[in-house]
Enzyme design. Sequence first.
Site, PDB file in Angstrom:
ATOM      1  N   TYR A   1       0.713 -19.237   4.846  1.00 41.09           N
ATOM      2  CA  TYR A   1       1.654 -18.115   4.802  1.00 41.09           C
ATOM      3  C   TYR A   1       1.349 -17.262   3.576  1.00 41.09           C
ATOM      4  O   TYR A   1       1.142 -17.791   2.474  1.00 41.09           O
ATOM      5  CB  TYR A   1       3.109 -18.619   4.723  1.00 41.09           C
ATOM      6  CG  TYR A   1       4.085 -17.474   4.521  1.00 41.09           C
ATOM      7  CD1 TYR A   1       4.683 -16.860   5.610  1.00 41.09           C
ATOM      8  CD2 TYR A   1       4.362 -16.982   3.240  1.00 41.09           C
ATOM      9  CE1 TYR A   1       5.540 -15.782   5.433  1.00 41.09           C
ATOM     10  CE2 TYR A   1       5.216 -15.914   3.049  1.00 41.09           C
ATOM     11  CZ  TYR A   1       5.799 -15.319   4.150  1.00 41.09           C
ATOM     12  OH  TYR A   1       6.641 -14.250   3.978  1.00 41.09           O
TER      13      TYR A   1
ATOM     14  N   GLU B   1       3.575  -9.064   5.498  1.00 43.80           N
ATOM     15  CA  GLU B   1       3.480 -10.511   5.685  1.00 43.80           C
ATOM     16  C   GLU B   1       2.334 -10.878   6.625  1.00 43.80           C
ATOM     17  O   GLU B   1       2.149 -10.229   7.651  1.00 43.80           O
ATOM     18  CB  GLU B   1       4.814 -10.985   6.275  1.00 43.80           C
ATOM     19  CG  GLU B   1       4.948 -12.471   6.437  1.00 43.80           C
ATOM     20  CD  GLU B   1       6.283 -12.826   7.110  1.00 43.80           C
ATOM     21  OE1 GLU B   1       7.240 -13.130   6.386  1.00 43.80           O
ATOM     22  OE2 GLU B   1       6.351 -12.771   8.353  1.00 43.80           O
TER      23      GLU B   1
END
Length: 381
Positions: free
Chosen positions: A101, A189
């Site tokens: 992530y 993101e």
Amino acid sequence: MKLHEYQSKAIFSKYGIPIPKGRVASSAIEARQIAEELGGRVVVKSQVLVGGRGKAGGIRLAKTPKEAEEIATLVLGMEIKGLPVRKVLVDEAANIEQEIYLGITNDRAARRPVIMASSAGGVEIEEVARMTPEKIIKVHIDPLLGLRDFQSRDIAAGIDLPRENWKEFAKISIGLWNAYAENDATLAEINPLVITKDKHLVAVDGKMIIDENALFRQAVLAEMRDLDEEDGSETEARKYGLNFIKLDGQIGCMVNGAGLAMTTMDIVKLFHGEPANFLDIGGGANSDKVAAALRIILSERNVKVILINIFGGITRCDEVARGILLALDEVKPKIPMVVRLVGTNAEEGIRLLADAKMITAITLTDAAKKAVKAAQKNQEK
Ligand code: GDP
Ligand code: MN
């Protein structure tokens, strides 16, 4: 404003972040053609503005162009978390060894942006934060200096990224920072950022949220807005130049001026009511705008009463009242309405509205109390 995955990844790519080859399709035939061009295995990905598409069955691998077409047919007919799938992204499939992530957002408490990374990528980061918060590495970014090389190395070390990928990681994280900063994003993101079987990093997913207040200087991004995928009443409000935010209380508020709207909400809460929305109709609102505002407030089923709080300065209160009456002709609300008008020609305005069977009030306190009471009564019914 949320961007689709394919839009976000196209932006990331401009900032030097490696993304899979692929294109977006709005029909199954097109999906097949793209799969043919790409050759080999592809992944067919629903383009809807929500997370967790994988779990919902909106992300599927296809071994052949024919299979890509079949999957696209299926996915294009789907609804994911209430949103219809109108486009699919067909990407070259990645051979995944590990999912990471990587994301940047604003940390309001720290008053600066923060970059976050985790070796537990792929799943929703909120989940990781709840279950294993120690697996998230956070580094704050000085907005004037930007993300520094040493910071990106700190993060790489923090998530135990293999040494051989550190250089690529620095390029990706700095690219992500530049994409975030230059596009006025509130979120950028990559989840997952993938380590492939041949040991390279690729951004398999991408998500950006753009600050709506910056759209005036981000014309290219403003063009990317997908109205089909947004909240209906907020889109409608924008069309009329109304400043509207949906909340989940029972008292629909219609106010002129953002400060007065905030005050109105505060006072409603002080008397134990819950506002159903924030709504600033702006200065000099005509009856069209008032009617649109009423329609939008009434389209929410939880609204039990409407509270109108208007300060008549340049716009006269009697004119506002006439606007409201015109709007009522069109909208015909069946719930109680409380009005407080103050300023130029307020008496005349109040008289007009009292004649129309509206509950009137002189002070804001009085108006809020009456609205809370009417909401409670209407709720019991
Ligand atoms: P999200 O569920 O909406 O976040 O969509 P993602 O694009 O992140 O995809 C969800 C999951 O599908 C990823 O975490 C991967 O595990 C898997 N996935 C996505 N693209 C590929 C791919 O190209 N190859 C493989 N093997 N898996 C993929
Ligand atoms: Mn994802």
